[in-house]
Write an enzyme that holds these catalytic residues in place. Structure first.
Site, short mmCIF file in Angstrom:
data_model
loop_
_atom_site.label_atom_id
_atom_site.label_comp_id
_atom_site.label_asym_id
_atom_site.label_seq_id
_atom_site.Cartn_x
_atom_site.Cartn_y
_atom_site.Cartn_z
N CYS A 95 -22.55 -13.13 35.13
CA CYS A 95 -21.50 -12.26 35.68
C CYS A 95 -21.86 -11.79 37.09
O CYS A 95 -21.01 -11.72 37.97
CB CYS A 95 -21.24 -11.07 34.77
SG CYS A 95 -20.38 -11.57 33.25
N ASN A 102 -15.24 -8.45 26.30
CA ASN A 102 -15.91 -9.68 25.89
C ASN A 102 -15.18 -10.31 24.71
O ASN A 102 -14.61 -9.62 23.86
CB ASN A 102 -17.40 -9.44 25.57
CG ASN A 102 -17.66 -8.36 24.55
OD1 ASN A 102 -16.90 -7.41 24.42
ND2 ASN A 102 -18.73 -8.50 23.80
N ILE A 103 -15.16 -11.63 24.72
CA ILE A 103 -14.44 -12.40 23.69
C ILE A 103 -15.40 -13.48 23.20
O ILE A 103 -15.70 -14.43 23.94
CB ILE A 103 -13.15 -13.03 24.27
CG1 ILE A 103 -12.25 -11.94 24.89
CG2 ILE A 103 -12.40 -13.78 23.16
CD1 ILE A 103 -11.13 -12.49 25.75
N GLU A 104 -15.90 -13.29 21.99
CA GLU A 104 -16.90 -14.23 21.47
C GLU A 104 -16.24 -15.38 20.72
O GLU A 104 -15.02 -15.41 20.52
CB GLU A 104 -17.88 -13.46 20.57
CG GLU A 104 -18.63 -12.40 21.37
CD GLU A 104 -19.70 -11.65 20.58
OE1 GLU A 104 -19.72 -11.76 19.34
OE2 GLU A 104 -20.50 -10.96 21.23
N CYS A 106 -17.91 -12.89 28.85
CA CYS A 106 -18.21 -11.47 29.06
C CYS A 106 -16.99 -10.72 29.60
O CYS A 106 -16.07 -11.33 30.17
CB CYS A 106 -19.33 -11.31 30.09
SG CYS A 106 -20.93 -11.91 29.54
N GLU A 156 -16.77 -8.68 32.18
CA GLU A 156 -16.62 -8.71 33.65
C GLU A 156 -15.90 -9.96 34.10
O GLU A 156 -15.02 -9.94 34.96
CB GLU A 156 -17.99 -8.68 34.35
CG GLU A 156 -18.87 -7.54 33.98
CD GLU A 156 -19.78 -7.87 32.81
OE1 GLU A 156 -19.27 -8.24 31.72
OE2 GLU A 156 -21.00 -7.76 32.96
N CYS A 202 -24.69 -9.20 32.93
CA CYS A 202 -25.61 -10.33 32.75
C CYS A 202 -25.69 -11.14 34.05
O CYS A 202 -24.89 -10.96 34.98
CB CYS A 202 -25.15 -11.21 31.58
SG CYS A 202 -23.84 -12.38 32.02
N1 THU Z 1 -21.68 -9.05 27.43
C1 THU Z 1 -20.71 -8.72 28.34
O1 THU Z 1 -19.51 -8.71 28.03
N2 THU Z 1 -21.09 -8.44 29.60
C2 THU Z 1 -22.39 -8.45 30.03
O2 THU Z 1 -22.66 -8.46 31.21
C3 THU Z 1 -23.46 -8.44 29.02
C4 THU Z 1 -23.08 -9.11 27.73
C5 THU Z 1 -21.25 -9.43 26.08
C6 THU Z 1 -21.43 -10.90 25.78
C7 THU Z 1 -21.56 -10.88 24.27
O3 THU Z 1 -20.26 -10.96 23.71
C8 THU Z 1 -22.17 -9.54 23.95
O4 THU Z 1 -22.00 -8.74 25.11
C9 THU Z 1 -23.63 -9.59 23.58
O5 THU Z 1 -24.35 -10.30 24.52
#
Ligand code: THU
Length: 127
Positions: A87, A36-38, A47, A49, A84
């Protein structure tokens, strides 16, 4: 799961501090990983995935065997991190209902099918 845990090390999650790694096995035998890259503008983040799927698709891959997912707060690995909804929808674009999604960590993991995680889905067959 090992590849997903390794990919998780690349996670950039300074806001949620929730780190996720994904590993996507292609039918051709390659593994594409993602994390994940915010972003300071929260919705601009992505996310793990989708990072893995978009990397693979952008390299010409369209057929996939399985996806492994590992997540948890910084410093710990959760027993299970489910994908999520967005995804799940993106996975459904490229993968059949029987597609295995493996959740957990290196010590303990369980396989689910896409259909279990996204029943009654809207797909390209509906258009
Ligand atoms: N996140 C994922 O990378 N994959 C998911 O399916 C659930 C959520 C990440 C997104 C965000 O950066 C962090 O988790 C918190 O939601």
């Amino acid at each position: 799961m090992e590849a997903a845990e390794e990919a998780r090390e690349g996670a950039y999650a300074p806001y949620s501090k929730f780190l996720v790694g994904a590993a996507l096995l292609t039918k051709s035998g390659k593994v594409y990983t993602g994390c994940n890259i915010e972003n300071a503008s929260y919705p601009a983040g992505i996310c793990a995935e989708r990072t893995a799927i978009f990397k693979a698709v952008s390299e010409g891959e369209r057929e996939f065997e399985a996806l492994a997912l590992v997540g948890g707060r910084a410093g710990e690995v959760a027993p299970q991190c489910a994908p999520c909804g967005i995804c799940r929808q993106v996975i459904s674009e490229f993968c059949p209902p029987s597609f295995p999604i493996i959740l957990g960590n290196e010590e303990h993991f369980e396989a689910y099918t896409l259909d279990m995680l996204l029943p009654l889905s809207f797909t390209k067959q509906d258009l």
